[in-house]
Write an enzyme that holds these catalytic residues in place. Structure first.
Site, PDB file in Angstrom:
ATOM      1  N   SER A   7       0.845  -1.195   0.000  1.00  0.00           N
ATOM      2  CA  SER A   7       0.000   0.000   0.000  1.00  0.00           C
ATOM      3  C   SER A   7       0.881   1.246   0.000  1.00  0.00           C
ATOM      4  CB  SER A   7      -0.871   0.023   1.256  1.00  0.00           C
ATOM      5  OG  SER A   7      -1.499   1.279   1.409  1.00  0.00           O
ATOM      6  N   TYR A  38      -1.012  -0.788  10.253  1.00  0.00           N
ATOM      7  CA  TYR A  38      -1.248  -1.169   8.846  1.00  0.00           C
ATOM      8  C   TYR A  38      -0.045  -0.756   7.990  1.00  0.00           C
ATOM      9  CZ  TYR A  38      -3.671  -1.254   4.270  1.00  0.00           C
ATOM     10  OH  TYR A  38      -4.036  -1.487   2.952  1.00  0.00           O
TER      11      TYR A  38
HETATM   12  N1  LIG Z   1      -8.781  -0.135  -1.137  1.00  0.00           N
HETATM   13  C1  LIG Z   1      -7.669   0.547  -0.958  1.00  0.00           C
HETATM   14  O1  LIG Z   1      -7.658   1.795  -0.948  1.00  0.00           O
HETATM   15  C2  LIG Z   1      -6.345  -0.166  -0.803  1.00  0.00           C
HETATM   16  C3  LIG Z   1      -5.168   0.589  -0.866  1.00  0.00           C
HETATM   17  C4  LIG Z   1      -3.942  -0.044  -0.719  1.00  0.00           C
HETATM   18  C5  LIG Z   1      -3.891  -1.410  -0.506  1.00  0.00           C
HETATM   19  N2  LIG Z   1      -5.049  -2.134  -0.432  1.00  0.00           N
HETATM   20  C6  LIG Z   1      -4.925  -3.566  -0.212  1.00  0.00           C
HETATM   21  O2  LIG Z   1      -5.566  -4.272  -1.254  1.00  0.00           O
HETATM   22  C7  LIG Z   1      -6.019  -5.538  -0.770  1.00  0.00           C
HETATM   23  C8  LIG Z   1      -7.479  -5.732  -1.130  1.00  0.00           C
HETATM   24  O3  LIG Z   1      -8.250  -4.759  -0.448  1.00  0.00           O
HETATM   25  P1  LIG Z   1      -9.688  -4.271  -0.911  1.00  0.00           P
HETATM   26  O4  LIG Z   1      -9.680  -2.803  -0.842  1.00  0.00           O
HETATM   27  O5  LIG Z   1     -10.098  -4.956  -2.154  1.00  0.00           O
HETATM   28  O6  LIG Z   1     -10.527  -4.762   0.366  1.00  0.00           O
HETATM   29  P2  LIG Z   1     -11.795  -5.703   0.547  1.00  0.00           P
HETATM   30  O7  LIG Z   1     -12.166  -5.550   1.985  1.00  0.00           O
HETATM   31  O8  LIG Z   1     -12.813  -5.414  -0.498  1.00  0.00           O
HETATM   32  O9  LIG Z   1     -11.198  -7.161   0.281  1.00  0.00           O
HETATM   33  C9  LIG Z   1     -10.368  -7.823   1.187  1.00  0.00           C
HETATM   34  C10 LIG Z   1     -10.720  -9.296   1.174  1.00  0.00           C
HETATM   35  O10 LIG Z   1      -9.815 -10.004   2.031  1.00  0.00           O
HETATM   36  C11 LIG Z   1     -10.575 -11.004   2.700  1.00  0.00           C
HETATM   37  N3  LIG Z   1      -9.882 -11.409   3.927  1.00  0.00           N
HETATM   38  C12 LIG Z   1      -9.772 -10.724   5.103  1.00  0.00           C
HETATM   39  N4  LIG Z   1      -9.098 -11.452   6.002  1.00  0.00           N
HETATM   40  C13 LIG Z   1      -8.772 -12.622   5.385  1.00  0.00           C
HETATM   41  C14 LIG Z   1      -8.080 -13.778   5.801  1.00  0.00           C
HETATM   42  N5  LIG Z   1      -7.583 -13.905   7.046  1.00  0.00           N
HETATM   43  N6  LIG Z   1      -7.934 -14.804   4.912  1.00  0.00           N
HETATM   44  C15 LIG Z   1      -8.423 -14.694   3.659  1.00  0.00           C
HETATM   45  N7  LIG Z   1      -9.104 -13.629   3.213  1.00  0.00           N
HETATM   46  C16 LIG Z   1      -9.272 -12.612   4.076  1.00  0.00           C
HETATM   47  C17 LIG Z   1     -11.918 -10.339   2.980  1.00  0.00           C
HETATM   48  O11 LIG Z   1     -12.915 -11.305   3.277  1.00  0.00           O
HETATM   49  C18 LIG Z   1     -12.141  -9.599   1.676  1.00  0.00           C
HETATM   50  O12 LIG Z   1     -12.816 -10.409   0.711  1.00  0.00           O
HETATM   51  C19 LIG Z   1      -5.736  -5.544   0.729  1.00  0.00           C
HETATM   52  O13 LIG Z   1      -4.506  -6.202   0.979  1.00  0.00           O
HETATM   53  C20 LIG Z   1      -5.601  -4.066   1.055  1.00  0.00           C
HETATM   54  O14 LIG Z   1      -4.833  -3.840   2.208  1.00  0.00           O
HETATM   55  C21 LIG Z   1      -6.277  -1.548  -0.580  1.00  0.00           C
END
Ligand SMILES: NC(=O)c1ccc[n+]([C@@H]2O[C@H](COP(=O)([O-])OP(=O)(O)OC[C@H]3O[C@@H](n4cnc5c(N)ncnc54)[C@H](O)[C@@H]3O)[C@@H](O)[C@H]2O)c1
Length: 249
Positions: free
Chosen positions: A140, A155
């Protein structure tokens, strides 16, 4: 078709508007056989059905090392190999430094960092076995700039750890033909922010982004496709920013 017949595993890919699901959809469109892993078996199976026939959804909590191995074994039994892993599962918590308790630290570092380690360990033997593979790790912008907008310091620390882990894996696994790279998304409109992203806040944030908008899940999926495919065969240990210019360094 950049991933014809490649077997691709994506963790945390059941979330309807998430980066993982968008990546699964894009990979399927490019000919991949996709395994969607997430906490809930029913949701993972439904997401797999949604992206088309021939894909599978499995329950796998990435913080559970045995569960990661069982899932990887099942995928190999079903498809014969694993070519690509996207370590996408992640959670965040909008806490300040003094608010982080042991349970917060454990939860956030466990899913983001330990999960990346365990799921990678589960697929490395099969990738090594056929002398090729691509692992993409989801970090991130928050790791690079010391906090995004919604993630707390724990985080940032976990996502910083992901960058170090991915680079170390790239160095160790290069001789085996396995590439490991990271993606550092900026603010992407998914459900991870738990509905806290109001239209006013979005406008305010967009003002600080050179490309003038927040990201969408497909923006990140496209970077994952590049790193998973043969377009990036000489790239390993790299970090690709997908942040609209929010951080230029
Ligand atoms: N959305 C943003 O702005 C952003 C920015 C930077 C990084 N990210 C990263 O991108 C990735 C995806 O995030 P997103 O925004 O799509 O979020 P999201 O909440 O839509 O998806 C995350 C998924 O991870 C699953 N999950 C959580 N704990 C878990 C576990 N222990 N085992 C297996 N699955 C698990 C959840 O059920 C969910 O389906 C994450 O790693 C997040 O940190 C997101």
């Amino acid at each position: 078709m950049l991933l014809n017949d490649r077997v691709c595993v994506i963790t945390g890919a059941a979330s309807a508007r998430g980066i993982g699901k968008a990546t699964a959809q894009l990979f399927a469109k490019h000919g991949a056989q996709v395994a969607i892993l997430d906490l809930d078996a029913g949701q993972a199976e439904a997401a797999a059905r949604e992206i088309g026939p021939g894909h599978i959804g499995l329950a796998c909590n990435v913080t559970d090392r045995a569960a990661c191995t069982v899932a990887a074994d099942e995928i190999v039994a079903r498809f014969g190999r694993i070519d690509v892993l996207v370590n996408n599962a992640g959670i965040t918590q909008p806490l300040k430094i003094m608010e982080i308790g042991p349970e917060n630290y454990d939860a956030v570092t466990d899913v983001n960092l330990r999960g990346t380690l365990y799921m990678s360990q589960a697929v490395i033997p099969t990738m090594r076995g056929h002398g090729s593979g691509a692992i993409v790790c989801m970090s991130s912008v928050s790791a690079q700039r010391g906090g995004g907008i919604f993630g707390g310091p724990h985080y940032s620390a976990a996502k910083g750890g992901v960058l170090g882990l991915a680079k170390a894996m790239a160095r160790e696994l290069g001789p085996d033909g396995v590439r490991v790279n990271s993606v550092t998304p900026g603010l992407i409109q998914t459900d991870i922010t738990g509905g806290k992203l109001t239209p006013e806040l979005k406008d305010e944030i967009a003002k600080g982004i050179p490309l003038g908008r927040l990201g969408v899940a497909d923006d990140v999926a496209n970077a994952c496709l590049f790193l998973a495919s043969d377009l990036s065969t000489y790239i390993t240990g790299a970090v690709i920013d997908v942040n609209g210019g929010m951080l230029i360094h």
